[in-house]
Design an enzyme around this catalytic site. Structure first.
Site: not given
Length: 284
Positions: A43, A98, A128
């Site tokens: 995010k 990630h 988010s």
């Protein structure tokens, strides 16, 4: 809702990952010199960055981004579908991840592959992330922002602690093959960000080509592009009301944090991120 897969102390989304990939595929995966890696904490603007890089590589031509799903254009190295895509396409140049620093394939650190790492105000990342994870079945549902706030500060969220993730990757910020970007700077001056990426990748765009990159990577263009807005996700893994591209703004956390939460977050941030030079984090 799915629980996490815990791997070497890091919680990972259960429906996207499995231990076989993490234990067998990742340690042996060879990062090639020609690879371009887009890395971030979830995010933080990752998919926006993927869209920009894809458009740069195609001189602003939107044909690719409008015909191939974003997760196939830049496969996530730690996921089942990304693993399969990379096996099927050995010439794949773009790779997304990630993963925290300590879990990333070790071959990267001895390669000439280029990595673009994007950071974002962790307060906005938190908000988010709450809206994203609570509408998917990839991980534990926090049920409330208050609960997610507590989990986030403890690192008990997908991909672990934002603070540890960021500290780990920022250790590379002076390396020639590492480009550090911030979501805030991307929003403030997108054209300049695109130019920086072009310089880093050794790409030259004509003014009209740069204009096309700007246009087709805009929030509205991505929101309307079914290959980029994750509307192709199977309904059984997302909840009703799931919207991948929710706001695309900065400072939204101010609409959600209480005064006490803001103060608590500030204290943790100052403790965890002590030692970095002033100005490194544009939101501070």
């Amino acid at each position: 809702m799915a629980d996490y897969i815990w791997f070497e102390g890091t919680p990972l989304p259960n429906l996207q990952n499995n231990k076989e990939i993490l234990e067998e595929f990742l340690p042996e995966f060879v990062i090639r010199d020609e690879n371009i890696i887009i890395e971030s904490y979830p995010k933080s603007g990752t998919n926006w960055l993927i869209e920009i890089v894809c458009l740069i590589q195609n001189k602003g031509n939107p044909e690719l981004i409008q015909s191939v799903p974003i997760w196939q254009r830049s496969p996530w190295i730690e996921t089942k579908i990304g693993h399969q895509t990379l096996i099927n396409n050995e010439g794949q140049q773009l790779i997304s991840s990630h993963l925290p620093f300590h879990l990333f394939p070790k071959t990267f650190f001895s390669s000439k592959a280029k990595m673009i790492y994007v950071i974002r105000n962790p307060r906005d990342v938190l908000v988010s992330g709450y809206y994203y994870w609570s509408k998917t079945k990839f991980a534990k549902n926090p049920e409330s922002l208050t609960t997610y706030f507590e989990w986030f500060l403890k690192g008990n969220v997908p991909y672990g602690s934002w603070f540890e993730h960021t500290r780990g990757w920022l250790s590379m910020r002076k390396c020639e093959n590492f480009l550090l970007l911030s979501y805030e700077d991307m929003k403030k001056d997108t054209r300049r960000t695109i130019e920086k990426i072009c310089d880093f990748l050794g790409k030259k765009l004509e003014p009209d080509e740069l204009d096309m990159v700007l246009h087709y990577s805009s929030f509205q263009a991505m929101k309307e592009n079914k290959m980029s807005n994750y509307s192709l996700l199977k309904k059984e893994i997302v909840a009703d009301g799931f919207v991948f591209l929710r706001k695309g703004t900065t400072g939204d956390w101010k609409n959600h944090f209480t005064v006490a939460q803001a103060e608590a977050f500030d204290k943790v941030f100052q403790e965890k991120m002590a030692g970095f030079p002033p100005g490194l984090f544009p939101w501070e």
